[in-house]
Design an enzyme around this catalytic site. Structure first.
Site, PDB file in Angstrom:
ATOM      1  N   ASN A 127       0.860  -1.180   0.000  1.00 19.03           N
ATOM      2  CA  ASN A 127       0.000   0.000   0.000  1.00 19.03           C
ATOM      3  C   ASN A 127       0.899   1.233   0.000  1.00 19.03           C
ATOM      4  O   ASN A 127       1.831   1.323   0.801  1.00 19.03           O
ATOM      5  CB  ASN A 127      -0.896  -0.011   1.247  1.00 19.03           C
ATOM      6  CG  ASN A 127      -1.855   1.169   1.286  1.00 19.03           C
ATOM      7  OD1 ASN A 127      -1.448   2.320   1.377  1.00 19.03           O
ATOM      8  ND2 ASN A 127      -3.148   0.870   1.228  1.00 19.03           N
ATOM      9  N   THR A 181      -5.075  -0.327  -2.691  1.00 20.13           N
ATOM     10  CA  THR A 181      -5.456   1.024  -2.287  1.00 20.13           C
ATOM     11  C   THR A 181      -6.687   0.893  -1.406  1.00 20.13           C
ATOM     12  O   THR A 181      -7.616   0.132  -1.707  1.00 20.13           O
ATOM     13  CB  THR A 181      -5.662   1.960  -3.498  1.00 20.13           C
ATOM     14  OG1 THR A 181      -6.030   3.254  -3.005  1.00 20.13           O
ATOM     15  CG2 THR A 181      -6.703   1.459  -4.480  1.00 20.13           C
ATOM     16  N   GLU A 182      -6.667   1.594  -0.282  1.00 16.94           N
ATOM     17  CA  GLU A 182      -7.613   1.287   0.790  1.00 16.94           C
ATOM     18  C   GLU A 182      -9.055   1.633   0.454  1.00 16.94           C
ATOM     19  O   GLU A 182      -9.963   1.230   1.182  1.00 16.94           O
ATOM     20  CB  GLU A 182      -7.179   1.943   2.105  1.00 16.94           C
ATOM     21  CG  GLU A 182      -7.048   3.446   2.073  1.00 16.94           C
ATOM     22  CD  GLU A 182      -5.621   3.905   1.818  1.00 16.94           C
ATOM     23  OE1 GLU A 182      -4.907   3.244   1.042  1.00 16.94           O
ATOM     24  OE2 GLU A 182      -5.239   4.945   2.385  1.00 16.94           O
ATOM     25  N   ASN A 183      -9.273   2.351  -0.642  1.00 12.86           N
ATOM     26  CA  ASN A 183     -10.658   2.618  -1.030  1.00 12.86           C
ATOM     27  C   ASN A 183     -11.273   1.465  -1.827  1.00 12.86           C
ATOM     28  O   ASN A 183     -12.300   1.649  -2.478  1.00 12.86           O
ATOM     29  CB  ASN A 183     -10.764   3.936  -1.815  1.00 12.86           C
ATOM     30  CG  ASN A 183      -9.852   3.993  -3.010  1.00 12.86           C
ATOM     31  OD1 ASN A 183      -8.696   3.604  -2.932  1.00 12.86           O
ATOM     32  ND2 ASN A 183     -10.358   4.458  -4.129  1.00 12.86           N
ATOM     33  N   SER A 185     -11.703  -3.901   2.925  1.00 10.68           N
ATOM     34  CA  SER A 185     -10.390  -3.335   2.606  1.00 10.68           C
ATOM     35  C   SER A 185      -9.570  -3.103   3.877  1.00 10.68           C
ATOM     36  O   SER A 185      -8.367  -3.403   3.921  1.00 10.68           O
ATOM     37  CB  SER A 185     -10.573  -2.014   1.849  1.00 10.68           C
ATOM     38  OG  SER A 185      -9.326  -1.536   1.402  1.00 10.68           O
TER      39      SER A 185
END
Lengths: 228, 236, 228, 236
Positions: free
Chosen positions: C31, C54-56, C96
């Site tokens: 990340n 990607t954390e979204n 996520s």
């Protein structure tokens, strides 16, 4: 007045299921336990759309498949083969119980070993040391679903009452049952009592009370029964 | 028959009341239910508590709702956007409250709320000022903070396809918070790029089962926030 | 010996990114934060397969799209347009961050305002009363990802050291940083000290120490650098 | 290059050690990774702690693993199956331990373990003997029980399609516990009906992203437990 020793005939299993089905409003999301509850699905009036949830990860469960069409990957919580209806969806177990625990299932119909007069339910264990205990999803269902209906014979096979003052078997949940459907009567769990709202044809109140350890009351105007 | 379809965004948001807690889907512009938010602006409810990862951009959508003075409190992880001053201005002026929550904790609190979990423990924020005043506890030698599930009166979310039962699928990273928000609101209101016939969405690919959804409204020509910003639009 | 007043040139931003990329093993799930960390993706050696999260809600993030191919529904955590690689998957925010918090992301590269000599990281707030605080996913990432790399200029624009004895800005996490990549050096956070494992070309240890508030040590054998 | 493919179930389970905690997917026969379990029987590890909703049927799969005396403790919700006496017999003989967990609590504990949540509160089992000895707490006037996240050394699960990165999709209700089990194990081992090329599975429909998976092995002609039972098979 009925004679305590005389066995009267009440509703059959299919009648109990039909009584329950008529109390399920159009648009409800419903989870059915094993036994009499399983019969409810086939009794839903044709003009109502009711969607069935099974906790092993399916919303939109349909009737059993035709012979030869069984799919080992498509079963219900009782591990029987089922089908799906259009609009069905699959999801994993944590999501399935998020639906249950989070209050998203409207009605759950369960069997019972005992129900207390305050709505405690015992339906998972006889408490005997030589049995293998098994709970499944029953405790999650009674904790998470707002409306718990119980479908059961009024007494055990050897005539012991199932509606008791206090459960002697291990509890599934405390104060969770809303309405009880037996072969003899439909009974609401109210803040004050177990209240008979409907009697099976040819069955009178005293006959039911004689087969019930808990104290029953009769609804004031049984002709104007409100659905749960 | 179950039919969760509404005829318009206005109809869909008509009963949102003053003081309601409203989960709003989207991460930045992706997945933001702009038409539902604009309908809420038109509708008039105020003193809202709004939960969103951000606070909107420019003068449209969530930023416009805030600018109109309709939001009493924001619960979010990142209340800043490049080029947007609506929230920071209100915040500095003391006209809006902020509950700042780490992004993963925010997502998990919403999921917990929807799943009937009143509280859980997380390692996130331990030893920081965002853990101040919160209960902490050691499990297996590590410290965790207790966080509470978050539920709401309404959720406003956007999806790509829906059916009349409320089954939903999303588009790419526009999915973000919407599936958990759908779980956590008493009334979940969805704007869908299209509404399809029941059975058209494969049961294996439905992301949000209809049980979590109360109303769906088709918005086939949804506005893109980036286009509105580029055009300098202010709502209303 | 370097002259404290003389500004030497160290690594450029792209060099810092390349130093980090070379320390990311084949097969890693990574990340990347905003700023210098974003440059790391383009520097991964061609013979390594590294997957970006990607954390979204996307695993398998690809490079930025060609002009005119931007998709408003396909962005990264920095809200920039991205693409996907074959084998990518989308998921919701709770899933996520389950990946992050549950320890399933191998490496996270973040920017920093300050790093302490015990590995505390401050990168979300200057702590000033007139700023709007914003934390995003930084606290979740440092709490959940095993290996946290920091990519930063060695000092602030006005020459203040960023590697400090104790952070004065609000913390993002306590004791979370594993290795620091600056324009002047690569520095490990060890149980004993901040240990310089590599110096930028033309930069010597004293020059780095003079620009560092925390006390540095030099790795015993800098020629035989072990990767993190 | 990332390639999580193993050539055989035997190779995939080779390092499961004595005393390991093993999550086993499946609900009844649906989703049960029979070939992986049989490979584990051949492999020899013992004193296992096994987590599954049930305890297997007949004398194959999980029931066979138990029958061989290789499981020291079961964590499950329903250790009974019509027509199976393997677990009950061992249990009554005191040869195996049982931790009985309500089904939803079991699923949530596994998800929590995989999501880095060490503990959470649930209304399930409050006031029953399964809550005895557990910490309870009142939130908003209602009582909840604290439950702990559950992690494991290995997970053995089955899916319909996988790729070399470990992306998975499942078949119908055979999905059940497998996605959360994949999250909660240090090493997740998957048997797939088929392994497809990377990119063949739509990114929108992947249920288990590869980040949760360590090994995949193709078992194209997986046995059906019901057929084995009908044929009266005992393993080995």
């Amino acid at each position: 007045m009925s004679n305590p020793g005389q066995e009267m005939i009440g509703w059959a299993r299919e009648d109990i299921a039909r009584n329950i089905a008529l109390d399920i409003p159009d648009g409800s999301i419903v989870n059915l336990g094993i036994g009499i509850p399983e019969l409810v699905a086939a009794c839903i009036p044709k003009d109502r759309e009711v969607i069935f949830h099974t906790e092993n990860g399916l919303l939109g469960m349909g009737p059993p498949p035709h012979k030869g069409k069984e799919d080992p990957d498509l079963i219900n919580a009782g591990k029987r083969y089922v089908t799906t209806i259009p609009g069905a969806s699959y999801f994993h177990h944590a999501d399935s119980f998020a639906m249950i625990r989070g209050g998203h299932i409207d009605i759950c119909v369960l069997g019972a070993m005992q129900v207390s007069q305050t709505g405690d339910l015992a339906n998972w264990s006889m408490g005997s040391a030589d049995a293998t205990p098994a709970v499944g999803g029953a405790m999650d269902l009674v904790a998470g679903v707002e409306t718990i209906f119980v479908a059961t014979t009024h007494c055990t096979r050897d005539g012991q009452p199932k509606l008791v003052r206090a459960c002697t078997f291990p509890l599934t949940g405390v104060g969770v049952v809303r309405r009880i459907y037996t072969d003899l009567a439909v009974i609401d769990v109210t803040a004050r009592s177990l209240e008979v709202v409907r009697l099976a044809p040819g069955i009178d109140f005293d006959y039911v009370q004689q087969r019930t350890e808990a104290e029953l009351t009769m609804v004031e105007n049984p002709g104007v029964e409100k659905t749960a | 028959m179950i039919n969760k379809q509404c005829q318009s965004p206005a109809e869909a948001v008509a009963d949102i009341f003053d003081g309601a807690t409203v989960l709003v889907g989207g991460f930045g512009a992706a997945g933001s239910p702009i038409e539902l938010i604009h309908a809420l602006i038109d509708q008039g409810a105020s003193d809202l508590v709004v939960v969103n990862n951000n606070t909107g951009s420019g003068h449209v959508g969530l930023a416009a709702l805030i600018e109109q003075g309709r939001v009493a409190r924001m619960i979010c992880s990142f209340p800043r956007t490049a080029g947007s001053t609506v929230f920071p201005d209100k915040y500095q002026a003391g006209e809006i409250d902020l509950e700042l929550v780490p992004q993963g904790t925010l997502a998990e609190r919403i999921r917990a709320g929807g799943a009937g979990i009143p509280a859980f423990y997380t390692p996130t924020s331990v030893g920081t000022e965002l853990a101040e005043g919160k209960e902490t506890r050691i499990f297996s030698g590590r410290e965790y903070v207790m966080e509470h599930g978050l539920t709401a009166d309404f959720a406003l979310i956007k999806c790509s396809r829906a059916d009349r039962l409320g089954n939903l699928v999303y588009s790419k990273t526009a999915r973000n918070f919407s599936p958990v928000m759908a779980m956590a609101a008493k009334t979940t209101i969805v704007q869908a790029d299209s509404i399809v016939a029941v059975g058209d969405i494969d049961p294996e690919v439905i992301v949000t089962p209809g049980v979590f959804v109360d109303r769906v409204v088709a918005v086939s020509d949804a506005q893109q926030e980036s286009a509105l910003l580029a055009a300098g639009v202010s709502y209303p």
